[in-house]
Design an enzyme around this catalytic site. Structure first.
Site, mmCIF file in Angstrom:
data_model
loop_
_atom_site.group_PDB
_atom_site.id
_atom_site.type_symbol
_atom_site.label_atom_id
_atom_site.label_comp_id
_atom_site.label_asym_id
_atom_site.label_seq_id
_atom_site.Cartn_x
_atom_site.Cartn_y
_atom_site.Cartn_z
ATOM 1 C CD GLU A 76 -2.509 -1.008 2.812
ATOM 2 O OE1 GLU A 76 -2.324 0.018 3.522
ATOM 3 O OE2 GLU A 76 -3.209 -1.959 3.179
ATOM 4 C CG ASP A 119 -2.283 7.792 8.629
ATOM 5 O OD1 ASP A 119 -2.410 6.561 8.594
ATOM 6 O OD2 ASP A 119 -2.443 8.526 7.652
#
Length: 271
Positions: free
Chosen positions: A53, A64
């Site tokens: 990815e 994140d």
């Protein structure tokens, strides 16, 4: 499913045939530099990642944690743009042959133009797109463009997702389902969430798509733990940390990235 997405499906099916989980590695484009990110993601595949990815760095990454936020900030200050993300995908796929997806928040794709983004991602050899913040109800235009260009659309589910929500997400998605193992953000953790196995079971009740688990896996022991109940093990922050820990010695960082990928791959097979 057609085109590049078909290659992704074949890799995940092959892992299942071998009675193991696939290892999916995440790395943000443009970190520590454009070329450095390409070398790092390539090293991950060389070490044992079945799928890569490539993250599109974002200034407000809601999923994140601090490690990837730090890398994204370095990439953004270095001038990374969508063209650089697509170049990263193209070069990593060309060098390794593994399926490469783009992981991105919806806003950059929306501003770029979904049809244009899908066409250029497919042209770069991308297998699909992971869109953690795109509501299924608002995804039709993207899914149509993705399908037209042979791309998978991967959605994210979480332990808080209700069963009817999971069913809606899995009905709309393709490629695989990204199961976030816990409520929170990305980052390495001491243990794998106990919610993960239950979430995978709930997802499998709604779909035949492979289910890959991410958020928190950082070593072979944890990879084996996840591989015991999931089709894929997703690891990101642990790879990024290797580059952050060796800012002046890329060769050492890449050696550690390869070694970590190999260790994680062994863990995914051991289960």
């Amino acid at each position: 499913m057609s085109g590049n997405a078909q290659a992704l499906g074949a890799v995940l099916a092959a892992a299942r045939e071998e009675n193991r989980a696939a290892l999916v590695g995440y790395f943000p484009a443009g970190f520590p530099t454009l070329e450095g990110g390409i070398r790092a993601a390539t090293a991950m595949a060389q070490g044992g990642c079945d799928v890569i990815e490539i993250g599109l760095p974002h200034s407000d990454p809601v999923l994140d944690g601090p490690v990837i936020q730090t890398a994204d900030d370095i990439a953004l200050r270095g001038g990374i743009r969508i063209a650089g993300v697509l170049r990263t995908i193209r070069e990593v796929h060309a060098a390794t042959g593994v399926p490469v997806l783009c992981m991105t928040y919806w806003n950059p794709v929306d501003r770029y133009g979904p049809e244009r983004f899908a066409a250029e991602l497919a042209e770069a050899g991308g297998a699909g797109c992971i869109l953690p913040d795109l509501p299924v109800e608002e995804s039709e235009a993207w899914r149509k463009a993705a399908a037209q260009h042979g791309l998978a659309t991967v959605f994210v589910v979480a332990p808080s997702s209700r069963d009817e929500r999971i069913a809606a997400v899995t009905a709309a998605g393709s490629g695989f389902v990204y199961a976030a193992s816990l409520m929170g953000v990305t980052g390495t953790r001491e243990s794998v969430s106990r919610d993960a196995a239950g979430l995978v079971s709930r997802v499998r009740a709604t779909t035949a798509l492979p289910v890959c688990v991410g958020l928190g896996v950082s070593d072979a022991r944890q990879a084996a733990e996840v591989a015991a109940f999931a089709d894929g093990v997703i690891v990101g922050s642990a790879f990024v940390r290797r580059l952050l820990d060796h800012p002046q010695d890329e060769a050492a960082a890449l050696a550690e990235v390869r070694a970590l990928a190999a260790d994680l791959a062994r863990g995914a097979r051991r289960a």
